[in-house]
Scaffold this motif. Sequence first.
Motif, PDB file in Angstrom:
ATOM      1  N   ALA A 118      41.914 -23.951 102.407  1.00 28.06           N
ATOM      2  CA  ALA A 118      42.866 -23.353 103.342  1.00 28.06           C
ATOM      3  C   ALA A 118      44.172 -24.136 103.379  1.00 28.06           C
ATOM      4  O   ALA A 118      45.259 -23.551 103.439  1.00 28.06           O
ATOM      5  N   ALA A 119      44.084 -25.465 103.334  1.00 30.16           N
ATOM      6  CA  ALA A 119      45.286 -26.299 103.402  1.00 30.16           C
ATOM      7  C   ALA A 119      46.122 -26.196 102.137  1.00 30.16           C
ATOM      8  O   ALA A 119      47.358 -26.250 102.184  1.00 30.16           O
ATOM      9  N   VAL A 120      45.446 -26.042 100.997  1.00 34.69           N
ATOM     10  CA  VAL A 120      46.148 -26.017  99.715  1.00 34.69           C
ATOM     11  C   VAL A 120      46.758 -24.641  99.428  1.00 34.69           C
ATOM     12  O   VAL A 120      47.783 -24.550  98.740  1.00 34.69           O
ATOM     13  N   SER A 133      50.527 -24.276 100.042  1.00 30.32           N
ATOM     14  CA  SER A 133      51.329 -25.131  99.175  1.00 30.32           C
ATOM     15  C   SER A 133      51.394 -24.583  97.759  1.00 30.32           C
ATOM     16  O   SER A 133      52.437 -24.681  97.093  1.00 30.32           O
ATOM     17  N   VAL A 134      50.310 -23.986  97.304  1.00 28.10           N
ATOM     18  CA  VAL A 134      50.253 -23.466  95.936  1.00 28.10           C
ATOM     19  C   VAL A 134      51.300 -22.376  95.713  1.00 28.10           C
ATOM     20  O   VAL A 134      51.816 -22.208  94.600  1.00 28.10           O
ATOM     21  N   SER A 135      51.648 -21.654  96.761  1.00 27.03           N
ATOM     22  CA  SER A 135      52.631 -20.574  96.604  1.00 27.03           C
ATOM     23  C   SER A 135      54.011 -21.106  96.229  1.00 27.03           C
ATOM     24  O   SER A 135      54.863 -20.357  95.750  1.00 27.03           O
ATOM     25  N   TYR A 136      54.258 -22.419  96.464  1.00 29.90           N
ATOM     26  CA  TYR A 136      55.538 -23.023  96.119  1.00 29.90           C
ATOM     27  C   TYR A 136      55.470 -23.815  94.812  1.00 29.90           C
ATOM     28  O   TYR A 136      56.460 -24.389  94.381  1.00 29.90           O
ATOM     29  N   LEU A 137      54.307 -23.840  94.176  1.00 33.76           N
ATOM     30  CA  LEU A 137      54.089 -24.689  93.003  1.00 33.76           C
ATOM     31  C   LEU A 137      54.536 -23.999  91.724  1.00 33.76           C
ATOM     32  O   LEU A 137      54.242 -22.822  91.499  1.00 33.76           O
ATOM     33  N   VAL A 138      55.243 -24.756  90.882  1.00 31.32           N
ATOM     34  CA  VAL A 138      55.645 -24.266  89.565  1.00 31.32           C
ATOM     35  C   VAL A 138      54.683 -24.772  88.504  1.00 31.32           C
ATOM     36  O   VAL A 138      54.211 -24.024  87.654  1.00 31.32           O
ATOM     37  N   LEU A 191      61.979 -26.283 102.060  1.00 32.09           N
ATOM     38  CA  LEU A 191      61.246 -25.071 101.714  1.00 32.09           C
ATOM     39  C   LEU A 191      59.744 -25.300 101.697  1.00 32.09           C
ATOM     40  O   LEU A 191      58.986 -24.567 102.320  1.00 32.09           O
ATOM     41  N   TRP A 192      59.305 -26.353 100.975  1.00 35.04           N
ATOM     42  CA  TRP A 192      57.874 -26.516 100.757  1.00 35.04           C
ATOM     43  C   TRP A 192      57.287 -27.795 101.352  1.00 35.04           C
ATOM     44  O   TRP A 192      56.082 -28.036 101.246  1.00 35.04           O
TER      45      TRP A 192
END
Length: 257
Positions: A231-233, A236-241, A170-171
């Motif tokens: 831009a790169a982060v 990824s942040v959208s999958y972070l809890v 997923l991530w």
Amino acid sequence: MLAVRSALTRSLAARTPTPQHSYSLPPCYKVCSSFATGPRQYNGTFYEFRTYCFKPPKMNEFLENIKKNIHIRTAHSELIGFWKTEFGGRINKVFHIWKYDNFAHRAEVRKALAKDKEWQEQFLIPNLPLIDEHQNEITYLVPWCKLEKPPKEGVYELVIFEMKPGGPPLWGNAFKRAINAHVDLGYSKLIGVFHTEYGALNRVHVLWWNESAESRAAGRHQSHEDPRIVAAVRESVSYLVSQKNMLLIPTSFSPLK
């Protein structure tokens, strides 16, 4: 009766589905599966993360004891690093990483330690009363990362990411791009990225090295203003809890300084 039975047999055979060819996974699924499992299917090497917490002022007593006796322990398996926690969580805490070839190797080491009278008498028995809490996790290096060494002595930052359920399929790719952006732009030196196998699932540990706490702070400030990092982060942040950062100081006997 025989004729009826024969006719019934032919009828059932006609209704029996013809065996299909072996199922072929879609290309995108194969890519995700490869990322999820990686080379650990063929290489069983894993890393055990161990954390000990102490009641003040017991930690210094523990460190002095293990400094004198660490050679007894490292005769059984490889120590990657041993650190004191400076910031980012409970104080009076040490964190260390041990490497094993596979689970059978770890079982052999634990069995040998149980029979090692020198280790038991000089370290284990006197130090057990000092430890207030003990945690351990089993982790693998992610497939796209190898364990690195720093150019000189410095400080370390352990960043613990809790990701959404679903795992690397997923991530994983988004997380990889975010990490590599920091590496490629030189804001910090990457030591290793570890994915938890036993412990909290969907957890990723990223171990960084910096020359000092000041250089780490300066690099972090610059990266936050770098549009390439942002831009790169972002994906990824959208999958972070959740995320937790700890500043680690290597002990004098730590292989990673």
